[in-house]
Motif scaffolding. Structure first.
Motif, PDB file in Angstrom:
ATOM      1  N   THR A   1      46.698  58.172 -73.756  1.00 39.19           N
ATOM      2  CA  THR A   1      47.015  58.180 -75.177  1.00 39.19           C
ATOM      3  C   THR A   1      47.956  57.015 -75.450  1.00 39.19           C
ATOM      4  O   THR A   1      49.044  56.941 -74.868  1.00 39.19           O
ATOM      5  N   LEU A   2      47.534  56.092 -76.281  1.00 39.41           N
ATOM      6  CA  LEU A   2      48.377  54.955 -76.614  1.00 39.41           C
ATOM      7  C   LEU A   2      49.379  55.371 -77.694  1.00 39.41           C
ATOM      8  O   LEU A   2      49.006  55.991 -78.687  1.00 39.41           O
ATOM      9  N   VAL A   3      50.638  55.026 -77.490  1.00 33.34           N
ATOM     10  CA  VAL A   3      51.685  55.398 -78.441  1.00 33.34           C
ATOM     11  C   VAL A   3      52.488  54.159 -78.809  1.00 33.34           C
ATOM     12  O   VAL A   3      52.587  53.205 -78.033  1.00 33.34           O
ATOM     13  N   ARG A   4      53.058  54.189 -79.997  1.00 31.98           N
ATOM     14  CA  ARG A   4      53.901  53.084 -80.439  1.00 31.98           C
ATOM     15  C   ARG A   4      55.190  53.077 -79.613  1.00 31.98           C
ATOM     16  O   ARG A   4      55.785  54.114 -79.390  1.00 31.98           O
ATOM     17  N   PRO A   5      55.620  51.916 -79.166  1.00 32.18           N
ATOM     18  CA  PRO A   5      56.839  51.849 -78.357  1.00 32.18           C
ATOM     19  C   PRO A   5      58.084  52.068 -79.212  1.00 32.18           C
ATOM     20  O   PRO A   5      58.074  51.841 -80.418  1.00 32.18           O
ATOM     21  N   ASP A   6      59.142  52.514 -78.571  1.00 33.48           N
ATOM     22  CA  ASP A   6      60.418  52.651 -79.258  1.00 33.48           C
ATOM     23  C   ASP A   6      61.063  51.278 -79.410  1.00 33.48           C
ATOM     24  O   ASP A   6      60.784  50.350 -78.659  1.00 33.48           O
TER      25      ASP A   6
ATOM     26  N   VAL B   1      50.887  55.979 -72.861  1.00 31.70           N
ATOM     27  CA  VAL B   1      51.195  54.600 -72.488  1.00 31.70           C
ATOM     28  C   VAL B   1      51.680  53.851 -73.730  1.00 31.70           C
ATOM     29  O   VAL B   1      50.968  53.791 -74.736  1.00 31.70           O
ATOM     30  N   PRO B   2      52.881  53.284 -73.697  1.00 29.38           N
ATOM     31  CA  PRO B   2      53.375  52.523 -74.854  1.00 29.38           C
ATOM     32  C   PRO B   2      52.510  51.287 -75.101  1.00 29.38           C
ATOM     33  O   PRO B   2      52.080  50.614 -74.151  1.00 29.38           O
ATOM     34  N   LEU B   3      52.264  51.002 -76.349  1.00 24.04           N
ATOM     35  CA  LEU B   3      51.514  49.815 -76.711  1.00 24.04           C
ATOM     36  C   LEU B   3      52.310  48.559 -76.390  1.00 24.04           C
ATOM     37  O   LEU B   3      53.532  48.518 -76.569  1.00 24.04           O
ATOM     38  N   SER B   4      51.619  47.544 -75.927  1.00 20.00           N
ATOM     39  CA  SER B   4      52.243  46.246 -75.695  1.00 20.00           C
ATOM     40  C   SER B   4      51.157  45.186 -75.801  1.00 20.00           C
ATOM     41  O   SER B   4      49.977  45.455 -75.507  1.00 20.00           O
ATOM     42  N   ARG B   5      51.533  44.016 -76.226  1.00 24.44           N
ATOM     43  CA  ARG B   5      50.548  42.943 -76.358  1.00 24.44           C
ATOM     44  C   ARG B   5      49.952  42.599 -75.002  1.00 24.44           C
ATOM     45  O   ARG B   5      50.644  42.583 -73.982  1.00 24.44           O
ATOM     46  N   ASP B   6      48.637  42.350 -75.024  1.00 27.65           N
ATOM     47  CA  ASP B   6      47.856  41.968 -73.841  1.00 27.65           C
ATOM     48  C   ASP B   6      47.562  43.129 -72.898  1.00 27.65           C
ATOM     49  O   ASP B   6      46.940  42.930 -71.844  1.00 27.65           O
ATOM     50  N   LEU B   7      47.996  44.353 -73.246  1.00 27.94           N
ATOM     51  CA  LEU B   7      47.583  45.518 -72.471  1.00 27.94           C
ATOM     52  C   LEU B   7      46.074  45.686 -72.618  1.00 27.94           C
ATOM     53  O   LEU B   7      45.549  45.726 -73.731  1.00 27.94           O
ATOM     54  N   VAL B   8      45.355  45.768 -71.501  1.00 27.50           N
ATOM     55  CA  VAL B   8      43.889  45.869 -71.540  1.00 27.50           C
ATOM     56  C   VAL B   8      43.479  47.332 -71.426  1.00 27.50           C
ATOM     57  O   VAL B   8      43.875  48.034 -70.490  1.00 27.50           O
TER      58      VAL B   8
END
Length: 276
Positions: A82-87, A28-35
């Protein structure tokens, strides 16, 4: 706290036939406010920042914690991910190890006249590792004292005054200690002495970060560092032990609040405006 995911889908020993294929863990790409929730179900919060190796979560009480971006280290709707950095450019602000927003491409500011003194080399290395970026941006130099016995003379030689403040971080600053009596002689005006309650700064590193249950008790009369190394069964010299401890520290989340608060207090003191 370990960042390793737990096997929540262990094999049913009563099931017949071949073992089923292990379920793939979704990225799952990281994003602000993702819980998300940690795999150990010990912390749940919204994503507020991330960097190459860590993500910062904030819970409903506005408490923030930093976690490593390990495979299957988090849960969404109860399922491991698995949290991953977004492109691309969609990313959170880069954070320094202290948790502050890092200033990209910042050059070290010309050093202020104000200084922070710490007791020894290990204290200085730990402060540099966690607050080094912040201190360079603010132009604050950190020097070490080799103990506090000569602190009154050192303060007098420094000659603190308006625009020339001195902050001092002291080990074992507890009521009735030698350190507290010395600190009382130099506090005031443009001098702030702050300290943590630990015998040595080693103890300010959280045991879980080092991979131990707790810091051992050392009998009176036994050199503290050597006693700790022996009690932990580490076959190494104290210098090597410190490198192991320091290497386990990735951010402020690996330090005890009683040290975090004092260092932040000292930085604020030496960089703040002088009262009129």
């Amino acid at each position: 706290m370990s960042n390793k995911g737990t096997d929540r889908y262990g094999r049913d020993v009563l099931a017949a036939g071949p073992r089923p294929k292990r379920r793939e863990v979704r990225e799952v790409p990281l994003s602000r406010d993702l819980v998300v929730e940690t795999a150990e179900e010990t912390f749940c919060g919204a994503v507020v920042a991330w960097d190459k190796a860590t993500v910062t979560l904030e819970d409903r009480a506005a408490r923030r914690r930093v976690f490593g971006l390990a495979p299957a280290a988090f849960l969404i709707d109860g399922r491991p991910v698995t949290l991953v950095r977004p492109d691309g450019a969609s990313r959170g602000p880069l954070r320094s190890a202290s948790g502050s927003i890092a200033v990209r491409g910042a050059r070290a500011r010309t050093a202020r006249e104000s200084r922070i003194y710490v007791e020894g080399a290990h204290d200085a290395e730990l402060v540099e590792k966690v607050w080094g970026h912040d201190l360079r941006v603010e132009g604050v130099a950190v020097e070490f004292l080799e103990g506090v016995d000569d602190l009154p003379a050192i303060v007098a030689e420094f000659a603190p005054g308006p625009g020339r403040r001195l902050g001092v971080l002291v080990d074992h600053l507890v009521p009735g200690s030698k350190e507290s009596r010395i600190a009382a002689r130099v506090r005031g005006g443009d001098v702030l002495v702050a300290g943590h309650p630990y015998v040595d700064v080693w103890q300010a590193v959280r045991p879980r970060a080092v991979g131990i249950a707790r810091w051992p008790e050392v009998p009176r009369g036994v050199p503290w560092k050597e006693g700790v190394v022996d009690a932990l069964g580490w076959r190494m010299e104290t210098g090597e032990a410190w490198r192991r401890i320091l290497g386990s520290v990735r951010s402020y989340a690996d330090l005890e609040p009683s040290l975090l608060g004092r260092v932040e207090e000292l930085i604020d003191f030496v960089t703040g405006p002088h009262p009129a």
